[in-house]
Structures are given as C-alpha cells and as structure tokens.
Design a protein around this motif. Sequence first.
Motif, PDB file in Angstrom:
ATOM      1  N   ALA A   1       0.772  -1.082   0.050  1.00 40.28           N
ATOM      2  CA  ALA A   1       0.157  -0.001  -0.083  1.00 40.28           C
ATOM      3  C   ALA A   1       1.025   1.180   0.064  1.00 40.28           C
ATOM      4  N   ALA A   2       0.866   1.935  -1.080  1.00 43.10           N
ATOM      5  CA  ALA A   2       1.744   3.098  -1.175  1.00 43.10           C
ATOM      6  C   ALA A   2       0.996   4.234  -1.064  1.00 43.10           C
ATOM      7  N   PHE A   3       1.246   5.266  -0.728  1.00 45.93           N
ATOM      8  CA  PHE A   3       0.652   6.638  -0.451  1.00 45.93           C
ATOM      9  C   PHE A   3       1.221   7.874  -0.839  1.00 45.93           C
ATOM     10  N   THR A   4       0.828   8.624  -1.758  1.00 42.87           N
ATOM     11  CA  THR A   4       1.167   9.883  -2.426  1.00 42.87           C
ATOM     12  C   THR A   4       1.028  11.078  -1.379  1.00 42.87           C
ATOM     13  N   ILE A   5       2.285  11.616  -0.691  1.00 41.52           N
ATOM     14  CA  ILE A   5       1.895  12.617  -0.045  1.00 41.52           C
ATOM     15  C   ILE A   5       2.069  14.221  -0.867  1.00 41.52           C
TER      16      ILE A   5
ATOM     17  N   GLY B   1       0.708   0.266  11.457  1.00 46.73           N
ATOM     18  CA  GLY B   1       2.204  -0.242  11.365  1.00 46.73           C
ATOM     19  C   GLY B   1       2.813  -0.034  10.139  1.00 46.73           C
ATOM     20  N   PRO B   2       3.870  -0.549  10.245  1.00 48.08           N
ATOM     21  CA  PRO B   2       4.759  -0.238   9.114  1.00 48.08           C
ATOM     22  C   PRO B   2       4.776  -1.322   7.846  1.00 48.08           C
ATOM     23  N   GLU B   3       4.042  -2.344   7.994  1.00 49.96           N
ATOM     24  CA  GLU B   3       4.436  -3.544   7.336  1.00 49.96           C
ATOM     25  C   GLU B   3       3.658  -3.187   6.109  1.00 49.96           C
ATOM     26  N   LYS B   4       4.423  -3.353   4.826  1.00 49.56           N
ATOM     27  CA  LYS B   4       3.931  -3.198   3.383  1.00 49.56           C
ATOM     28  C   LYS B   4       3.327  -1.790   3.158  1.00 49.56           C
ATOM     29  N   ILE B   5       3.756  -1.006   3.706  1.00 50.25           N
ATOM     30  CA  ILE B   5       3.246   0.434   3.565  1.00 50.25           C
ATOM     31  C   ILE B   5       4.537   1.162   2.995  1.00 50.25           C
ATOM     32  N   ILE B   6       4.257   2.205   2.034  1.00 51.53           N
ATOM     33  CA  ILE B   6       5.041   2.858   1.069  1.00 51.53           C
ATOM     34  C   ILE B   6       4.729   4.191   1.094  1.00 51.53           C
ATOM     35  N   VAL B   7       5.741   5.215   1.533  1.00 50.53           N
ATOM     36  CA  VAL B   7       5.563   6.606   1.283  1.00 50.53           C
ATOM     37  C   VAL B   7       6.389   7.175   0.059  1.00 50.53           C
ATOM     38  N   ASP B   8       5.632   7.927  -0.768  1.00 55.47           N
ATOM     39  CA  ASP B   8       6.077   8.699  -1.782  1.00 55.47           C
ATOM     40  C   ASP B   8       5.628  10.111  -2.081  1.00 55.47           C
ATOM     41  N   SER B   9       6.074  10.561  -3.112  1.00 61.70           N
ATOM     42  CA  SER B   9       5.673  12.178  -3.151  1.00 61.70           C
ATOM     43  C   SER B   9       4.898  12.204  -4.335  1.00 61.70           C
TER      44      SER B   9
ATOM     45  N   ILE C   1       1.490  21.236  -8.681  1.00 62.64           N
ATOM     46  CA  ILE C   1       1.925  21.718  -7.056  1.00 62.64           C
ATOM     47  C   ILE C   1       2.260  20.418  -6.504  1.00 62.64           C
ATOM     48  N   SER C   2       3.410  20.208  -6.402  1.00 57.68           N
ATOM     49  CA  SER C   2       3.885  18.890  -5.656  1.00 57.68           C
ATOM     50  C   SER C   2       5.162  19.322  -4.979  1.00 57.68           C
ATOM     51  N   ASP C   3       5.680  18.181  -3.903  1.00 55.62           N
ATOM     52  CA  ASP C   3       6.926  18.649  -3.272  1.00 55.62           C
ATOM     53  C   ASP C   3       7.912  17.509  -3.261  1.00 55.62           C
ATOM     54  N   PRO C   4       8.979  17.595  -4.065  1.00 49.97           N
ATOM     55  CA  PRO C   4       9.968  16.512  -4.265  1.00 49.97           C
ATOM     56  C   PRO C   4      10.528  16.079  -2.858  1.00 49.97           C
ATOM     57  N   LEU C   5      10.487  16.834  -1.743  1.00 51.12           N
ATOM     58  CA  LEU C   5      11.258  16.514  -0.534  1.00 51.12           C
ATOM     59  C   LEU C   5       9.901  15.811   0.421  1.00 51.12           C
ATOM     60  N   ALA C   6       8.721  15.590  -0.101  1.00 48.04           N
ATOM     61  CA  ALA C   6       7.706  15.024   0.728  1.00 48.04           C
ATOM     62  C   ALA C   6       8.126  13.926   1.559  1.00 48.04           C
ATOM     63  N   VAL C   7       9.020  12.993   1.308  1.00 46.88           N
ATOM     64  CA  VAL C   7       9.266  11.798   1.758  1.00 46.88           C
ATOM     65  C   VAL C   7      10.112  11.916   2.960  1.00 46.88           C
TER      66      VAL C   7
ATOM     67  N   VAL D   1       8.930   2.588   6.356  1.00 53.28           N
ATOM     68  CA  VAL D   1       7.845   2.958   5.152  1.00 53.28           C
ATOM     69  C   VAL D   1       8.650   4.308   4.122  1.00 53.28           C
ATOM     70  N   CYS D   2       9.869   4.715   4.644  1.00 49.74           N
ATOM     71  CA  CYS D   2      10.325   5.505   3.779  1.00 49.74           C
ATOM     72  C   CYS D   2      11.637   5.087   3.127  1.00 49.74           C
ATOM     73  N   TYR D   3      11.825   3.828   3.364  1.00 54.32           N
ATOM     74  CA  TYR D   3      12.929   3.379   2.553  1.00 54.32           C
ATOM     75  C   TYR D   3      12.953   1.847   2.209  1.00 54.32           C
ATOM     76  N   GLN D   4      12.898   0.911   3.484  1.00 56.40           N
ATOM     77  CA  GLN D   4      13.110  -0.274   3.358  1.00 56.40           C
ATOM     78  C   GLN D   4      11.964  -0.931   2.566  1.00 56.40           C
ATOM     79  N   ASN D   5      10.625  -0.635   2.765  1.00 58.16           N
ATOM     80  CA  ASN D   5       9.778  -1.407   2.095  1.00 58.16           C
ATOM     81  C   ASN D   5       9.857  -1.227   0.411  1.00 58.16           C
ATOM     82  N   ALA D   6      10.018  -0.017   0.146  1.00 56.18           N
ATOM     83  CA  ALA D   6      10.213   0.348  -1.309  1.00 56.18           C
ATOM     84  C   ALA D   6      11.376  -0.539  -2.040  1.00 56.18           C
ATOM     85  N   LEU D   7      12.315  -0.772  -1.234  1.00 56.13           N
ATOM     86  CA  LEU D   7      13.608  -1.376  -1.691  1.00 56.13           C
ATOM     87  C   LEU D   7      13.096  -2.921  -1.897  1.00 56.13           C
TER      88      LEU D   7
END
Length: 303
Positions: A184-188, A207-215, A221-227, A247-253
């Motif tokens: 489950a990825a989320f667009t900030i 919790g953090p399992e299988k959750i991914i944060v992206d920008s 109008i968006s923010d490349p530093l959102a993560v 959620v900000c590194y390992q799950n995406a990898l």
Amino acid sequence: MMYIDPHIHVTSRTTDDYEAMQKAGIVAVIEPAFWLGQPRTKVGSFQDYFSSLVGWERFRAKQFGIVHYCTIGLNSKEANNVALAEEVMELLPLYVGKEGVVAIGEIGYDDQTEAEDRFYRLQLELAKEVDLPVMIHTPHRDKKKGTIRSMDVSEEHGLDPGMVIVDHNNEETVKEVLDRGYWAAFTIYPHTKMGSERMVEIVRQYGPEKIIVDSAADWGISDPLAVPKTADLMLEKGIPEEHVRMVCYQNALKAYGQSGQMDEKDWLEKEPIDQTKKHGGSTVLRGGQKPRVDNDSSNIIEN
C-alpha cells in the motif's frame, strides 16, 4: 537516515530539486511512466519518452548523486486512445527489459472504461511474462471502487499480491489493500490525496508492514521533499525510527527489489559524482559552470 522516493516524476523537476533531494537524504528514486499533461498523439512520442526514462534521466540523476530507476507502462488516461494504445503495447516489450526498469506501471484505471480495462489486463499479462512487479495507479474518482477492481482483476490474472504495489491510497482503501496482501503506497501531495499528518496516523494505526511513502512530485503543485519531510514529522510525533525507515526506505527497496534491478549496493557503492561525463554527447552543465568532481556529495555546483 536514507530515503527512497519510489514514485516521483523527476523529468518534470529541475536540477535544483535533485540537489535538494540529495541533501535531504534521498539516495534513490523510481520514476513511473505517466501522462505528461497533454495527450500524446504519435507512438514515436512514447518511444522518445521511454528512451529518456532509461537513458538521459538516469544519467542526469547520477550527476547529482541519486540513483534513478523507472517503471514502464501505458498509463490509464492514455489507454482510451485505442488505436494509439495498441501501438504502444507493441513498443513496451522493447523497454521493460532495460537496465533500471523495476516494474510495469503506473497502470490501472482512470475513468474505469472498457478500454482502460483491456489495456490494464494486457499489461498485467506482460508483467507476468517478464516477471516484474506492477505499480497500480488507483483512480482519483470513485477511488474505492477502482482500487477494489484493480485488485480483483490482478487476481483474475493470477498475480501474486506481493508483486503488486497499489499506489495513491487513502484512509478509505488502505485496510482492504493490506488485508489482501498488497503493498500500500501513499502519495504525499499538497492539498490533496494524502497529507503528512494523515500519513502519520495511518502508520500509527496500521503499523509499517507493506506501507510505502512517496511524493509523486510532477509538473503540478507538488513537493520532491515530501518523503523526508513526512519522515521527520513521523519521528516528531513518536513513530519509532525503525518504522519510519521501513515506510520511507526499506519497504520500497523490498517491493521493487523483486525486479532484480534494484539493490542497496547501487547507492552504497556508487561512483563519486563526476559532472565532466556526458550522455550521448550532452552534459548537465551550461557554459561557464564548473563541473562537480569529488568524493563529497554534500557540495553544490558553483555557477
């Protein structure tokens, strides 16, 4: 802390953004093929675009200390031009095996039309054929319906949910996506989709399992530093550092590493920045700019 932004359209961003991202701790990005704002009318424009994702943009990111990957696919919005979409489908197999391609995507539904369904299904079959993960774009309208449909169709085609990243989630969709075993990825995104404060509460609840944060930062109008900004807020709000790292590194990898194209050593053992190098005879510099050639990636270019 190191970060991965696993959904960002850096073709739309400036080199200033690359410098800021690198300074904020972003070591790698994934750029999904997407709609450019104005519909393309010729298959050659797709070919040039795909070539830039696996070529120039990968080079440009490296010149600013970031490892660039991409996903290749026909986006749902442009799937509705059926004649053109059929031509693009013939083009995709030429690109999905290129170096740095970590998934088929972003694909799925926009208006949930018959044409979108047809080309979504064809690309799921392509993903199975080449054994790549899938990045699903969930629709902005009727999101819950479209998200459920995306997963239902994926399962009809026999895809392992662990190979599928469902993006643009919100509070309405997250539980079922996770319950069914998908990433489950989320667009900030500023003022829409998912904000950093809401993201904190989702990680706190699920919790953090299988959750991914992206920008998903792009030409809007968006923010490349959102993560990294969301990571900072999570830490400030008491989310454990290990959960933030997941959620900000390992799950995406872990999710996109299933492609065999993405490995931590790609940035831990990367070559020093050398802006004297060129790609097809082109450089990221302009006349009079001093190239950056050093082992210290914290420096900036001198104009």
